[in-house]
Every structure is written in C-alpha cells, then in structure tokens.
Design a protein around this motif. Structure first.
Motif, mmCIF file in Angstrom:
data_model
loop_
_atom_site.group_PDB
_atom_site.id
_atom_site.type_symbol
_atom_site.label_atom_id
_atom_site.label_comp_id
_atom_site.label_asym_id
_atom_site.label_seq_id
_atom_site.Cartn_x
_atom_site.Cartn_y
_atom_site.Cartn_z
ATOM 1 N N THR A 49 0.848 -1.186 0.000
ATOM 2 C CA THR A 49 0.000 0.000 0.000
ATOM 3 C C THR A 49 0.888 1.242 0.000
ATOM 4 O O THR A 49 2.081 1.176 0.314
ATOM 5 C CB THR A 49 -0.904 0.035 1.244
ATOM 6 O OG1 THR A 49 -0.077 0.174 2.401
ATOM 7 C CG2 THR A 49 -1.770 -1.218 1.349
ATOM 8 N N LEU A 50 0.295 2.376 -0.322
ATOM 9 C CA LEU A 50 1.029 3.643 -0.248
ATOM 10 C C LEU A 50 1.540 3.880 1.165
ATOM 11 O O LEU A 50 2.674 4.314 1.357
ATOM 12 C CB LEU A 50 0.141 4.810 -0.671
ATOM 13 C CG LEU A 50 -0.172 4.945 -2.145
ATOM 14 C CD1 LEU A 50 -1.181 6.064 -2.360
ATOM 15 C CD2 LEU A 50 1.086 5.208 -2.938
ATOM 16 N N ASP A 51 0.701 3.593 2.159
ATOM 17 C CA ASP A 51 1.119 3.812 3.545
ATOM 18 C C ASP A 51 2.324 2.959 3.903
ATOM 19 O O ASP A 51 3.229 3.419 4.595
ATOM 20 C CB ASP A 51 -0.035 3.525 4.511
ATOM 21 C CG ASP A 51 -1.070 4.636 4.518
ATOM 22 O OD1 ASP A 51 -0.707 5.788 4.191
ATOM 23 O OD2 ASP A 51 -2.232 4.365 4.844
ATOM 24 N N THR A 52 2.347 1.713 3.432
ATOM 25 C CA THR A 52 3.491 0.843 3.706
ATOM 26 C C THR A 52 4.757 1.418 3.093
ATOM 27 O O THR A 52 5.797 1.499 3.745
ATOM 28 C CB THR A 52 3.230 -0.580 3.163
ATOM 29 O OG1 THR A 52 2.110 -1.133 3.861
ATOM 30 C CG2 THR A 52 4.437 -1.469 3.347
ATOM 31 N N VAL A 53 4.676 1.846 1.849
ATOM 32 C CA VAL A 53 5.851 2.400 1.177
ATOM 33 C C VAL A 53 6.296 3.691 1.873
ATOM 34 O O VAL A 53 7.492 3.914 2.083
ATOM 35 C CB VAL A 53 5.574 2.629 -0.328
ATOM 36 C CG1 VAL A 53 6.767 3.271 -1.013
ATOM 37 C CG2 VAL A 53 5.230 1.304 -1.014
ATOM 38 N N TRP A 54 5.345 4.544 2.276
ATOM 39 C CA TRP A 54 5.689 5.775 2.994
ATOM 40 C C TRP A 54 6.396 5.461 4.303
ATOM 41 O O TRP A 54 7.396 6.068 4.661
ATOM 42 C CB TRP A 54 4.445 6.623 3.285
ATOM 43 C CG TRP A 54 4.051 7.544 2.178
ATOM 44 C CD1 TRP A 54 2.956 7.412 1.376
ATOM 45 C CD2 TRP A 54 4.724 8.723 1.741
ATOM 46 N NE1 TRP A 54 2.924 8.438 0.468
ATOM 47 C CE2 TRP A 54 3.989 9.265 0.669
ATOM 48 C CE3 TRP A 54 5.875 9.374 2.160
ATOM 49 C CZ2 TRP A 54 4.362 10.418 0.003
ATOM 50 C CZ3 TRP A 54 6.254 10.534 1.497
ATOM 51 C CH2 TRP A 54 5.502 11.034 0.440
ATOM 52 N N ARG A 55 5.842 4.496 5.074
ATOM 53 C CA ARG A 55 6.451 4.150 6.369
ATOM 54 C C ARG A 55 7.868 3.621 6.197
ATOM 55 O O ARG A 55 8.764 3.946 6.983
ATOM 56 C CB ARG A 55 5.590 3.134 7.111
ATOM 57 C CG ARG A 55 4.363 3.758 7.745
ATOM 58 C CD ARG A 55 3.714 2.824 8.738
ATOM 59 N NE ARG A 55 3.434 1.522 8.143
ATOM 60 C CZ ARG A 55 2.239 1.052 7.892
ATOM 61 N NH1 ARG A 55 1.184 1.752 8.210
ATOM 62 N NH2 ARG A 55 2.069 -0.120 7.342
ATOM 63 N N ILE A 56 8.084 2.824 5.174
ATOM 64 C CA ILE A 56 9.427 2.298 4.917
ATOM 65 C C ILE A 56 10.367 3.440 4.546
ATOM 66 O O ILE A 56 11.491 3.514 5.038
ATOM 67 C CB ILE A 56 9.383 1.216 3.819
ATOM 68 C CG1 ILE A 56 8.644 -0.028 4.336
ATOM 69 C CG2 ILE A 56 10.796 0.859 3.357
ATOM 70 C CD1 ILE A 56 8.318 -1.047 3.259
ATOM 71 N N ALA A 57 9.907 4.343 3.686
ATOM 72 C CA ALA A 57 10.745 5.492 3.290
ATOM 73 C C ALA A 57 11.125 6.325 4.507
ATOM 74 O O ALA A 57 12.283 6.738 4.646
ATOM 75 C CB ALA A 57 10.014 6.350 2.251
ATOM 76 N N ILE A 58 10.168 6.557 5.393
ATOM 77 C CA ILE A 58 10.450 7.348 6.598
ATOM 78 C C ILE A 58 11.497 6.646 7.453
ATOM 79 O O ILE A 58 12.444 7.272 7.929
ATOM 80 C CB ILE A 58 9.145 7.606 7.395
ATOM 81 C CG1 ILE A 58 8.262 8.610 6.636
ATOM 82 C CG2 ILE A 58 9.459 8.119 8.801
ATOM 83 C CD1 ILE A 58 6.845 8.708 7.158
#
Length: 176
Positions: A49-58
């Motif tokens: 999901t977008l949220d998963t990718v965002w959390r990993i990037a952070i």
C-alpha cells in the motif's frame, strides 16, 4: 503493480536497507509492518500500500521519491494513484508527484520528515486536504501549502480528482 515493477522496487528497497546497515527484522519493526511482508516485498512479491511504502521510506530516512524512483508507473492504493514526476538534487530536496483520486477516496498520511512541507494544486475535481483539523477544500487551479511533518489527509469529492503534489524537505543546513 506488475511483477517487473515489484521486482525493481524490492531490489531497490533491499539495497537501501542494507546500505543503512538495517536487518529485515529491524526495518519491519521500525516501520510497523510484519517481517514476512517486508521480506515478500524485497523478493518482488505482494502488493504494498502507499502507507506501507511511505512508512518504509520514513524509516530509511529517504524521501518517498527516492524509494520509488526506479518505478516508472503509478503506485496504486485504495482509489489513489501516485506517480513520481521529478526529484530535485539541490538543498532543500524537492519531489513532485502527479496524483489521481477516485470519488470519495480518502487517505490519512503519516508525517514526513521533520521540517518538510507539502503544496497541493488541484488540476480537476475537488479535494479536501491539509493537516488533521486544518483542512481546506480546493477547486481546480487552487493550491494549499501545509506542514507535512504532521499527520495530514486527502479526501476526494464527488468526482475523480487530479492534482500535483510538491514536497519540500527541510534544508540539510536547517535540519533539526
């Protein structure tokens, strides 16, 4: 996301994780996702999901665009599509995205890195956007800038919404 794009994302994610000296377990724990899901993602499997990718990037301390830069197609999630248009190389770092939202789609975004800001310009449709409790309803041609280092949301109106998202990360000289 098709298999070749997932493979590309997985290899890139793994390279970034290893370059930072993080174990699979540590990154998964820090990002709040299951180790098995992160492992599958690095293997080019799953449907992040977008949220998963965002959390990993952070957790990798990289802009979202750095994580998805090798991918030339939109990332899809719950009625939203996001495509990286360009990334700046100067300080401060700037990412620009094209985004499309289905009618009534809503996304609650986690905070980006400290000191970052986000500017939204609506191209078509209507969008409610901003930090939690401080949103604005935008029509085509209207823009809104807000602190992206706070939780924020995007909420589409009655029709499809197309917008440009510009994220400006804190200058390295002014980073906390």
């Amino acid at each position: 996301m098709d298999k070749p794009l997932l493979d590309t994302l997985g290899r890139h994610l793994q390279a970034l994780r290893l370059a930072r000296g993080l174990s699979l377990s540590q990154l998964a724990q820090d990002a709040g996702i299951a180790k098995s899901n992160l492992s599958r993602l690095e293997q080019g499997c799953g449907n992040p999901t977008l949220d998963t990718v965002w959390r990993i990037a952070i957790q990798l301390n990289v802009p979202f665009g750095n994580l998805v830069a090798p991918i030339c197609a939109p990332v899809f999630d719950d009625g939203m599509q996001v495509r990286l248009i360009d990334q700046g190389t100067d300080d401060p770092h700037v990412d620009v995205y094209w985004m499309s939202c289905a009618p009534h789609a809503q996304r609650r975004a986690e905070p980006h890195s400290p000191g970052s800001s986000e500017s939204i310009t609506v191209i078509s449709g209507q969008l409610e956007v901003g930090t939690e409790g401080h949103t604005r309803r935008l029509n085509p041609g209207e823009s809104h800038t807000f602190p992206a280092d706070q939780p924020h949301l995007y909420r589409a109106g009655e029709t499809w919404v197309t917008l440009l998202v510009t994220i400006v990360y804190a200058s390295k000289g002014n980073a906390p």
